[in-house]
Design an enzyme around this catalytic site. Sequence first.
Site, PDB file in Angstrom:
ATOM      1  N   SER A 183      59.046  -4.072 -48.511  1.00 12.96           N
ATOM      2  CA  SER A 183      59.940  -5.168 -48.894  1.00 12.96           C
ATOM      3  C   SER A 183      59.381  -6.493 -48.396  1.00 12.96           C
ATOM      4  O   SER A 183      58.656  -6.548 -47.391  1.00 12.96           O
ATOM      5  CB  SER A 183      61.326  -4.949 -48.282  1.00 12.96           C
ATOM      6  OG  SER A 183      62.158  -6.081 -48.471  1.00 12.96           O
ATOM      7  N   TYR A 196      67.160  -3.275 -41.327  1.00 12.28           N
ATOM      8  CA  TYR A 196      66.430  -2.949 -42.556  1.00 12.28           C
ATOM      9  C   TYR A 196      65.023  -3.541 -42.527  1.00 12.28           C
ATOM     10  O   TYR A 196      64.033  -2.860 -42.829  1.00 12.28           O
ATOM     11  CB  TYR A 196      67.216  -3.483 -43.750  1.00 12.28           C
ATOM     12  CG  TYR A 196      66.547  -3.338 -45.092  1.00 12.28           C
ATOM     13  CD1 TYR A 196      66.624  -2.151 -45.806  1.00 12.28           C
ATOM     14  CD2 TYR A 196      65.868  -4.415 -45.673  1.00 12.28           C
ATOM     15  CE1 TYR A 196      66.036  -2.035 -47.057  1.00 12.28           C
ATOM     16  CE2 TYR A 196      65.279  -4.298 -46.919  1.00 12.28           C
ATOM     17  CZ  TYR A 196      65.359  -3.110 -47.606  1.00 12.28           C
ATOM     18  OH  TYR A 196      64.768  -3.003 -48.842  1.00 12.28           O
TER      19      TYR A 196
END
Length: 291
Positions: A183, A196
């Site tokens: 990501s 995350y």
Amino acid sequence: MTTDQTARPREFPAQQQQPPGSTAAMTPVPDHGEESYRGSGKLTGLRTLITGGDSGIGRAVAIAFAREGADVAITYLPEEQADADETLALVRSAGRDGYAYAADLRTHEACVEVVTHAVAELGGLDVLVNNAGYQMARGGGIDSIEPDRLDRVIKTNLYALFWLTQQAVKHLKPGGSIINNSSIQAYDPSVSLLDYAATKAAINNATVNLAAELGPRGIRVNAVAPGPVWTPLQPATQPPEKVEKFGQDTPLGRAGQPAEVAPAFVFLASPRDASYVSGTVLGVTGGKPVF
């Protein structure tokens, strides 16, 4: 495939779901390449397992892989049955074998079982896509991260990747590959996604490390780092006011669609196009830097 920037939405109506989210409940429904992706045989005959393949980026990758000639197995959470059924139908409509397994990948047993089933039904394994992930961006920073949330994020994003890879490498032959979903959060973390983002940075590290370990066995390991992409995870985990402006902070000024990320996975899985590519994190971020 569509390249006209004006054809992609730049803002979204405020909306909210509960995790893991549903594709049909989204406004607008994401573009997974259902109407636009055209294959050219890049992955003919490859046997692939895609975790979290029911919706979002996972669905787009499943569609693209099938249309490129791969047989596809996907995993999904039991509550994502409707999305999984639709993805499986799209895979099979491409003329490829398709299989789907309901599994919560937060346990070692589930990860072993999924790979075992996929190998048995596909007749082997050539590509593992570690795509399944979880985030929660409602709340503040460190004070909002409850033990249950932290456990879910780290086990879904990181433990499962290790367990699935451990089992998959028993079956991957020279020429096989592993592709992890990283990501932009690994490079440009948001305060509300502290846990995350940390897992995504760890995935980058694991990708490079695994590439070094498995390279002598002829197995390539890479990652794709998407930027903001319109998937069910967004209305299911972001505050409604954040959803309205989702992706507008990128240089391209909009969120990406799953169909725009899938070709990166196709490239990295291709034994022809990416035969000398390993240990790489490929950014698909709308212009945000990945370095």
